[in-house]
Design an enzyme around this catalytic site. Sequence first.
Site, short mmCIF file in Angstrom:
data_model
loop_
_atom_site.label_atom_id
_atom_site.label_comp_id
_atom_site.label_asym_id
_atom_site.label_seq_id
_atom_site.Cartn_x
_atom_site.Cartn_y
_atom_site.Cartn_z
N GLU A 33 42.34 35.02 32.65
CA GLU A 33 41.41 35.54 33.63
C GLU A 33 39.99 35.03 33.39
OE1 GLU A 33 41.79 39.78 33.66
OE2 GLU A 33 43.73 39.75 34.67
N HIS A 37 43.11 41.82 41.94
CA HIS A 37 43.88 42.98 41.49
C HIS A 37 44.45 43.81 42.65
CE1 HIS A 37 41.56 41.92 37.91
NE2 HIS A 37 42.40 42.63 37.20
#
Length: 341
Positions: free
Chosen positions: A191, A225
């Site tokens: 990430e 997300h």
Amino acid sequence: MLSLFPSIAMVSSYSSSTLEEPRICDPSAMEAAARVSGTVAVAACAAMAFFYVAILYSPTLILRLPPPASLDSFMIRRFACAAVSSAASVLACGLLLGLGKLDDLPSILGVLGIRRDHLWQAVTFPLLLTSFLYAGSFVSRSWKLISASTERSENSYGEDGICGQGCTDWVCAYARNVMAWRNYVVAPFTEELVFRACMIPLLLCGGFGTSSIIFFSPVFFSLAHLNHFLELYYQQRYRFMKAFLIVGFQLGYTVIFGWYASFLFIQTGNLISPIVAHVFCNVMGLPLLSSPRTKGTTTVAAAAGVVSFLYLLFPATRPGLYNDMREGCSCWHRYCSWSWY
């Protein structure tokens, strides 16, 4: 407006030695240099965020592989997908910045903040700074440990994973835990590589100011997300409102952390700084602000920690701590002038 990153032409001329010894850039050359357009930079960032999530579903939807037989096999598939998407983002970033040759590898590593110099500063200072946000959590856990020791409660020790089994067994158990690998290794590294190391250089070279990037780029991180809502609502059959609240809270938390991680990456110029902060936050969970057992001590510690964090935020991330100063140039990645707007 000048950005932190060198132009495409200038970046391509760097040798491997310049990764450890920054040099002065000519401002007039930077002004005249070509940049990635802002539209292309934003579109590339959106595509990276989409691909990072979409590829997670490719084994079953595109490759038509059978459903995984266990959680371990399911997560290993996702680890492989995350690795592919990270590599694709690095490649796309390099190509857009004009670094498509093998000889440009040292330059792209420098752009991504993958550096060997000032490593201990890049690890230690952000880690200590982040720990101030968890002062309340440390007090609460210490209180719990002391109480358990006084009462000689094996159950309390077992909950903390300290005396229920040996430290070596505890570490080995975590090493075999696929979710531990996800939370503390794969997710932080991939990430931060995609959403900080690849996106921020593109946005900087696209002409965006650093303050705008700090508050804007985490939007891509949080939107990545949103797939959690689909998983909660459709796969785990959560009620719509419950799934919405859970994911909404998570998105808010990821945006705030994204601000901090982006700030760390821009200030230090080293990818390891946001990575260690990410790992530490995943280990600690949400900061604890109060606890009924500590009689207000946790709240006082949490407040003091936040004040200390804000007071030390800029001094502890001063670019000169993480980069060699040469001829008065203290900013990372060889730029002497840059804009916060």
